[in-house]
Design a protein around this motif. Structure first.
Motif, PDB file in Angstrom:
ATOM      1  N   LEU A 118      -2.044  -7.931  40.472  1.00  0.00           N
ATOM      2  CA  LEU A 118      -0.885  -7.139  40.080  1.00  0.00           C
ATOM      3  C   LEU A 118      -0.033  -7.909  39.071  1.00  0.00           C
ATOM      4  O   LEU A 118       0.481  -7.341  38.095  1.00  0.00           O
ATOM      5  CB  LEU A 118      -0.076  -6.827  41.340  1.00  0.00           C
ATOM      6  CG  LEU A 118       0.482  -5.431  41.569  1.00  0.00           C
ATOM      7  CD1 LEU A 118      -0.425  -4.364  41.047  1.00  0.00           C
ATOM      8  CD2 LEU A 118       0.749  -5.244  43.041  1.00  0.00           C
TER       9      LEU A 118
ATOM     10  N   GLY B  70      -0.869  -5.793  36.117  1.00  0.00           N
ATOM     11  CA  GLY B  70       0.022  -4.670  36.352  1.00  0.00           C
ATOM     12  C   GLY B  70      -0.674  -3.567  37.122  1.00  0.00           C
ATOM     13  O   GLY B  70      -1.894  -3.579  37.290  1.00  0.00           O
TER      14      GLY B  70
ATOM     15  N   PRO C 237      -1.312  -0.342  36.371  1.00  0.00           N
ATOM     16  CA  PRO C 237      -2.353   0.499  35.759  1.00  0.00           C
ATOM     17  C   PRO C 237      -3.647  -0.260  35.534  1.00  0.00           C
ATOM     18  O   PRO C 237      -4.717   0.324  35.562  1.00  0.00           O
ATOM     19  CB  PRO C 237      -1.723   0.938  34.437  1.00  0.00           C
ATOM     20  CG  PRO C 237      -0.651  -0.046  34.165  1.00  0.00           C
ATOM     21  CD  PRO C 237      -0.171  -0.539  35.489  1.00  0.00           C
TER      22      PRO C 237
ATOM     23  N   LYS D  34       7.750  -4.805  40.277  1.00  0.00           N
ATOM     24  CA  LYS D  34       8.294  -3.972  39.199  1.00  0.00           C
ATOM     25  C   LYS D  34       7.345  -2.837  38.841  1.00  0.00           C
ATOM     26  O   LYS D  34       7.697  -1.660  38.783  1.00  0.00           O
ATOM     27  CB  LYS D  34       8.527  -4.861  37.971  1.00  0.00           C
ATOM     28  CG  LYS D  34       8.790  -4.099  36.706  1.00  0.00           C
ATOM     29  CD  LYS D  34       8.814  -5.037  35.489  1.00  0.00           C
ATOM     30  CE  LYS D  34      10.039  -5.947  35.553  1.00  0.00           C
ATOM     31  NZ  LYS D  34      10.182  -6.777  34.331  1.00  0.00           N
ATOM     32  N   THR D  35       6.115  -3.193  38.633  1.00  0.00           N
ATOM     33  CA  THR D  35       5.169  -2.219  38.119  1.00  0.00           C
ATOM     34  C   THR D  35       4.578  -1.349  39.208  1.00  0.00           C
ATOM     35  O   THR D  35       4.158  -0.222  38.984  1.00  0.00           O
ATOM     36  CB  THR D  35       4.048  -2.944  37.351  1.00  0.00           C
ATOM     37  OG1 THR D  35       3.197  -2.003  36.762  1.00  0.00           O
ATOM     38  CG2 THR D  35       3.250  -3.851  38.260  1.00  0.00           C
TER      39      THR D  35
ATOM     40  N   MET E 214       7.330   1.841  41.845  1.00  0.00           N
ATOM     41  CA  MET E 214       7.520   3.224  41.425  1.00  0.00           C
ATOM     42  C   MET E 214       6.194   3.978  41.434  1.00  0.00           C
ATOM     43  O   MET E 214       6.138   5.168  41.746  1.00  0.00           O
ATOM     44  CB  MET E 214       8.120   3.266  40.027  1.00  0.00           C
ATOM     45  CG  MET E 214       9.556   2.794  39.969  1.00  0.00           C
ATOM     46  SD  MET E 214      10.678   3.799  40.992  1.00  0.00           S
ATOM     47  CE  MET E 214      10.716   2.838  42.519  1.00  0.00           C
ATOM     48  N   ALA E 215       5.141   3.273  41.102  1.00  0.00           N
ATOM     49  CA  ALA E 215       3.837   3.942  41.053  1.00  0.00           C
ATOM     50  C   ALA E 215       3.437   4.459  42.423  1.00  0.00           C
ATOM     51  O   ALA E 215       2.994   5.607  42.557  1.00  0.00           O
ATOM     52  CB  ALA E 215       2.777   2.981  40.520  1.00  0.00           C
TER      53      ALA E 215
ATOM     54  N   VAL F 218       5.397   5.111  44.901  1.00  0.00           N
ATOM     55  CA  VAL F 218       6.311   6.183  45.285  1.00  0.00           C
ATOM     56  C   VAL F 218       5.881   7.485  44.605  1.00  0.00           C
ATOM     57  O   VAL F 218       5.873   8.555  45.226  1.00  0.00           O
ATOM     58  CB  VAL F 218       7.758   5.821  44.921  1.00  0.00           C
ATOM     59  CG1 VAL F 218       8.663   7.035  45.062  1.00  0.00           C
ATOM     60  CG2 VAL F 218       8.253   4.690  45.801  1.00  0.00           C
ATOM     61  N   ALA F 219       5.493   7.371  43.346  1.00  0.00           N
ATOM     62  CA  ALA F 219       5.036   8.562  42.636  1.00  0.00           C
ATOM     63  C   ALA F 219       3.826   9.179  43.321  1.00  0.00           C
ATOM     64  O   ALA F 219       3.755  10.387  43.543  1.00  0.00           O
ATOM     65  CB  ALA F 219       4.693   8.207  41.188  1.00  0.00           C
ATOM     66  N   GLU F 220       2.895   8.357  43.677  1.00  0.00           N
ATOM     67  CA  GLU F 220       1.699   8.878  44.346  1.00  0.00           C
ATOM     68  C   GLU F 220       2.061   9.489  45.701  1.00  0.00           C
ATOM     69  O   GLU F 220       1.440  10.441  46.153  1.00  0.00           O
ATOM     70  CB  GLU F 220       0.688   7.762  44.586  1.00  0.00           C
ATOM     71  CG  GLU F 220       0.196   7.109  43.336  1.00  0.00           C
ATOM     72  CD  GLU F 220      -1.235   7.479  43.000  1.00  0.00           C
ATOM     73  OE1 GLU F 220      -2.111   7.244  43.833  1.00  0.00           O
ATOM     74  OE2 GLU F 220      -1.458   8.015  41.897  1.00  0.00           O
TER      75      GLU F 220
ATOM     76  N   THR G  25       4.363  11.241  46.556  1.00  0.00           N
ATOM     77  CA  THR G  25       4.889  12.598  46.546  1.00  0.00           C
ATOM     78  C   THR G  25       3.779  13.615  46.789  1.00  0.00           C
ATOM     79  O   THR G  25       4.047  14.778  47.052  1.00  0.00           O
ATOM     80  CB  THR G  25       5.550  12.940  45.190  1.00  0.00           C
ATOM     81  OG1 THR G  25       4.582  12.839  44.156  1.00  0.00           O
ATOM     82  CG2 THR G  25       6.702  12.013  44.908  1.00  0.00           C
ATOM     83  N   ARG G  26       2.541  13.187  46.676  1.00  0.00           N
ATOM     84  CA  ARG G  26       1.427  14.095  46.906  1.00  0.00           C
ATOM     85  C   ARG G  26       0.531  13.634  48.045  1.00  0.00           C
ATOM     86  O   ARG G  26      -0.555  14.165  48.235  1.00  0.00           O
ATOM     87  CB  ARG G  26       0.576  14.189  45.631  1.00  0.00           C
ATOM     88  CG  ARG G  26       1.211  14.988  44.528  1.00  0.00           C
ATOM     89  CD  ARG G  26       0.322  16.141  44.176  1.00  0.00           C
ATOM     90  NE  ARG G  26       1.069  17.291  43.730  1.00  0.00           N
ATOM     91  CZ  ARG G  26       0.495  18.479  43.564  1.00  0.00           C
ATOM     92  NH1 ARG G  26      -0.770  18.649  43.827  1.00  0.00           N
ATOM     93  NH2 ARG G  26       1.216  19.501  43.168  1.00  0.00           N
TER      94      ARG G  26
ATOM     95  N   ARG H  43       3.023   8.204  51.998  1.00  0.00           N
ATOM     96  CA  ARG H  43       4.471   8.183  52.188  1.00  0.00           C
ATOM     97  C   ARG H  43       4.823   7.550  53.535  1.00  0.00           C
ATOM     98  O   ARG H  43       5.725   6.734  53.634  1.00  0.00           O
ATOM     99  CB  ARG H  43       5.039   9.597  52.131  1.00  0.00           C
ATOM    100  CG  ARG H  43       6.520   9.622  52.475  1.00  0.00           C
ATOM    101  CD  ARG H  43       7.227  10.837  51.937  1.00  0.00           C
ATOM    102  NE  ARG H  43       6.502  12.046  52.240  1.00  0.00           N
ATOM    103  CZ  ARG H  43       6.260  13.018  51.380  1.00  0.00           C
ATOM    104  NH1 ARG H  43       6.692  12.907  50.140  1.00  0.00           N
ATOM    105  NH2 ARG H  43       5.599  14.086  51.748  1.00  0.00           N
TER     106      ARG H  43
ATOM    107  N   LEU I 277      15.003  -0.443  36.849  1.00  0.00           N
ATOM    108  CA  LEU I 277      13.784   0.124  36.290  1.00  0.00           C
ATOM    109  C   LEU I 277      14.036   1.300  35.348  1.00  0.00           C
ATOM    110  O   LEU I 277      13.302   1.479  34.383  1.00  0.00           O
ATOM    111  CB  LEU I 277      12.853   0.570  37.429  1.00  0.00           C
ATOM    112  CG  LEU I 277      12.451  -0.549  38.390  1.00  0.00           C
ATOM    113  CD1 LEU I 277      11.483  -0.030  39.424  1.00  0.00           C
ATOM    114  CD2 LEU I 277      11.836  -1.717  37.627  1.00  0.00           C
TER     115      LEU I 277
END
Lengths: 214, 214, 214, 214
Positions: free
Chosen positions: C36, C40, C42, C112-113, C116-117, C119-121, C123-124, C129, C186
DNA sequence: CAATAACCGAGACGGTACGTCAGGTCTTTTC
DNA sequence: GAAAAGACCTGACGTACCGTCTCGGTTATTG
């Protein structure tokens, strides 16, 4: 006439410890045939065979070196069971009979899918080729020898004079018969029906009787 | 006599978009043969073929449905190249010649290991069987037809009367010749030498000439 | 205070068979953090993580359902390690302290990287979660509770009367603190320096003491 | 107040040639939002967006550098549409109102799934961060400024004296409000209901009025 | 009104990672 | 010490998406 035993313990002096279950051998070979029917050669996996046989994968690898050898043993038994040479009264009839028996065997899903596959592997694996030869090929040559003997007894074929030439001719006939049926069934993918068997037998018989001298 | 093109775009109305690279086809088939020689059928991977051909794996999958089909196309070209029927003056000699040519082809590492393998797979894959038939089997039947024509011209064989029976006999001969050579080479694993070729040709010739009518 | 174990075997009665290597767990999580940092979020691939950890990809998939869950576990440990609440003498100072600790944590390349990633995932992905909640969010709420206790002991805040309202307020404060720092770092991409921390703490402290009742 | 245009042709003197279709832009952004709703950020692919928009992938790449930038533009429009600050009579009510508006926006599937994702990517992509800032963040700061002005007009907050401190406070408030709502909604995954909005507004209001000096 | 230049659609291309699967091996506990 | 269970490493699989490219063809402006 029980067919090939799996690889017995290599070390000579093994007496101690838990003995190998003979039941397991039978279960494994049966499971192999069953899986072969359902999944075909490419779909057959040793893990699946082990699960069907109620056996651990380890046990399986302890007894056979790999997928191909296991399948050879599993299939060889069928050749012993399904092929014989009842006396049908004439060489032509005997040839037709064995051709149709062999074709029927090759039409079974276990053999159809497995036979070419192990032959293919055997081109790169000498031990496997040897196993095929002893477990299948050499055992079935008896049919050629028996058929010739009968034909000679009936006077359809001349008696052997030179035993070396005789053996070479038996090999040739075996390659022709087995090869033609396999090719017709698996490569050309056409049925071996009464007509084909009759015409093939006539061709072979003609060749055998025409070749007086050599 | 260029052999089978890979699966062309199925949709009929394809004119738009970037055209497929013809260079890639050649490179892929050549790479397949090369890899087959080095690694054999079981060791051949599509990833490796793609790398050798300087092509992405996806390109390969875009054109062939899998390993087997690719190998069929790659090998089919060899059959076209390596098999022909020079006029050797007599049917016996012509048969011997083609038998030895075929045996030599089956002895090459590309074909030896791959041919039985694709046949094995074809027992469970109709599309593959069809591909084998059109790319290899049907194309090589020409040799039988040509040989018979020549023999008829020489007066060694009678002229055809019934075209249906004629076609059936051609098929039978093809199965016998191809089957016997394959079985001798790959199953019995014995060489197809001059002697065997001569004795096989004599057997076949005897059968053909003996069967006057039918 | 060891953080969340990866998904243990789900079936209850697992005693037999080879146990999972505990060493592998450590190596995988360490490798994940290392990758990581270098690549990072991605650029992080499970294949690469497996290679770094000296472990097969399958081992990795046996324990975590995917990249996101693995990263949550790998990052959760950092939260445990890096966040605490030393007694700095006043609630204002304590808030400033934890804010700056959290900002420093979010400034590390691993977090950092990745944060948020995932958390974004999430949501689905409900399971993800939940994993985030138990492995990170709920664990760090302790900081809010501890800080309030201390402030109450010092007399800076009134004692709780209604435990339900108390819990709701703790959740609110946690969202405000964590949310503000994350957003500042961020989204706004501005530094959390001494000045910002002091002004934020003052704002929050004002709100807390102003709200006497509810 | 139309939101950000996609990246226009970089070269300055482009006048000749066929102009870019404005229709395509609209279709692409609409398709992006639609795909975002159905598939979420991780499932969204540019190939799919292009297909939905009836546009070639090339066209899409000619206008946006990648998935993230496209999504930022697609989502930014929603922020402009959905957020405003109707005068509800008091600062407390205004804060509650905007908080609930923002929460409702974050509850939409397009934004919920996309917002954290682009922020995550922006930690490694400066151009993307800048795009987020100009297309979303800076545009919405207007709400803070407008709310403060109104509160000052009502006498709820003191007039600004130092413009620098004033700007810094606006930034702080923006981070607190946006951060708290995002954290509550996406990380804690709890609803922003009337109660939470009221309590949050009270906390913030308390902090703002308590901070007399500084 | 022809030339030119940039656009457009379609779709193949080289890459890279994905998550799965099978082959064999190794390590536990149980018999 | 064999057996069952199952984790382990290895390596290929076939798929998906990325972002680029090459086509044939279509508008606009410019000359």
């Amino acid at each position: 006439m029980t067919s090939a035993a799996p690889s017995s313990r290599q070390g000579g002096s093994a007496r101690t410890g838990r003995p190998r279950s003979a039941e397991a051998d039978r279960a494994i070979l049966a499971a192999t045939r069953e899986a072969l029917v359902e999944l075909g050669w490419p779909g057959l996996t040793l893990g699946d065979v082990a699960a069907r046989a109620g056996v651990a994968k380890t046990t399986l690898y302890r007894r056979w070196p790999g997928k191909s050898a296991l399948v050879v043993d599993a299939v060889a038994a069928l050749f012993d069971e399904r092929l014989d040479l009842p006396d049908l009264g004439s060489l032509q009839a005997d040839i037709e009979g064995v051709v149709r028996q062999f074709a029927a065997l090759l039409d079974r899903p276990e053999t159809k899918t497995a036979l070419m596959a192990v032959v293919a592997e055997s081109t790169r694996d000498d031990a496997l080729r040897e196993r095929i030869r002893t477990a299948i090929v050499d055992r079935q040559k008896r049919l050629v020898l028996l058929g010739r003997e009968r034909a000679q007894a009936r006077g359809e074929l001349p008696r052997d004079t030179d035993p070396v030439a005789s053996a070479r001719t038996a090999d040739l006939i075996f390659d022709v018969v087995a090869g033609a049926v396999v090719h017709r069934t698996l490569v050309s993918a056409e049925p071996v029906d009464t007509d084909w068997a009759r015409r093939f037998a006539a061709l072979l018989l003609g060749g055998l009787t025409a070749a007086t001298g050599d």
